[in-house]
Write an enzyme that holds these catalytic residues in place. Sequence first.
Site, PDB file in Angstrom:
ATOM      1  N   CYS A   1       0.730  -1.076  -0.236  1.00  0.00           N
ATOM      2  CA  CYS A   1       0.020  -0.053   0.029  1.00  0.00           C
ATOM      3  C   CYS A   1       0.878   1.085  -0.053  1.00  0.00           C
ATOM      4  CB  CYS A   1      -0.865   0.223   1.199  1.00  0.00           C
ATOM      5  SG  CYS A   1      -1.978   1.490   1.324  1.00  0.00           S
TER       6      CYS A   1
ATOM      7  N   GLU B   1      -3.072   0.783  -6.745  1.00  0.00           N
ATOM      8  CA  GLU B   1      -2.180  -0.024  -7.274  1.00  0.00           C
ATOM      9  C   GLU B   1      -1.840  -0.072  -8.677  1.00  0.00           C
ATOM     10  OE1 GLU B   1       0.940  -1.298  -6.633  1.00  0.00           O
ATOM     11  OE2 GLU B   1      -0.100  -1.958  -4.519  1.00  0.00           O
TER      12      GLU B   1
END
Length: 284
Positions: A2, A127
Amino acid sequence: MCGRYAASRSPEDLAGVFEIELGVPPSRAESEARGREPEETQDPDYNVAPTKEVYAVLDRPLKDADDRRPVRQLRKLKWGLVPSWSKTPEGGARMINARAETVHEKPSYRRAFATRRCVLPADGYYEWVTGVQERDLEVEGKRKRPRKQPYFVLPADGSVFAMAGLYEFWRDRTLPDDHPQAWWATCSVITTEAETSPLAVAPADGPHALADIHPRMPLMLTADRWDAWLDPARTDVDDLRSLLEPPPAGLMRAYPVSTAVSNVRNNGPELLKELEGPEEGTLF
């Protein structure tokens, strides 16, 4: 992993979702009714990056209070954990993620894992997709993969994405006790292996599982685990490790977004706009 996420919910919204008792500033109308200036609140952030201040939910007794029961609070923490024993805060920017598999034993995280756990509320996280071979090389630690097509990952039902986190306090010994920056409050996101099961909603032209996007993902805590995760009285490592189980499969969706999110200076709701298809070519 993350490395970027979006967090647009207001303190009032978070207070309702997490049953927060302390730390939610009064609304402008309430402040004006009391004859006070409105308190500064965190603006919606659609491109949260390491070292930024973020909202965190935690249970902690009030300082100097006779009642030592934990109080659920909304705090601002700097993303990038600085262990209490660090000589300098310079390594915090590198400690934005802690692996669920080893968080209980790593010196930088184990004390926080035992007693200082938090929830980091988000809308979802970003992402970037690359080819399979490049991704395999990253897993092996042989090469840092370049960012290509960004995807936004979020709960399919639109609920809050509650990321499991840790927090720490670090004292800057170069400053006097009464200096406003004498204490640093920092945090880290716990990550786990990405789901290989099908997404609840997958893009027509793109990845069909989170593991197709990246081998890691933030550990999302479902609402039934919030109280146990935040409880500072729970310190048994084996007991706490049981809370690190990934959420049930089929809760998430993912869709392509503009490559503008790759530049941290870009920040606005337009970053969350779903594209009809990827802007950058991938192997999908």
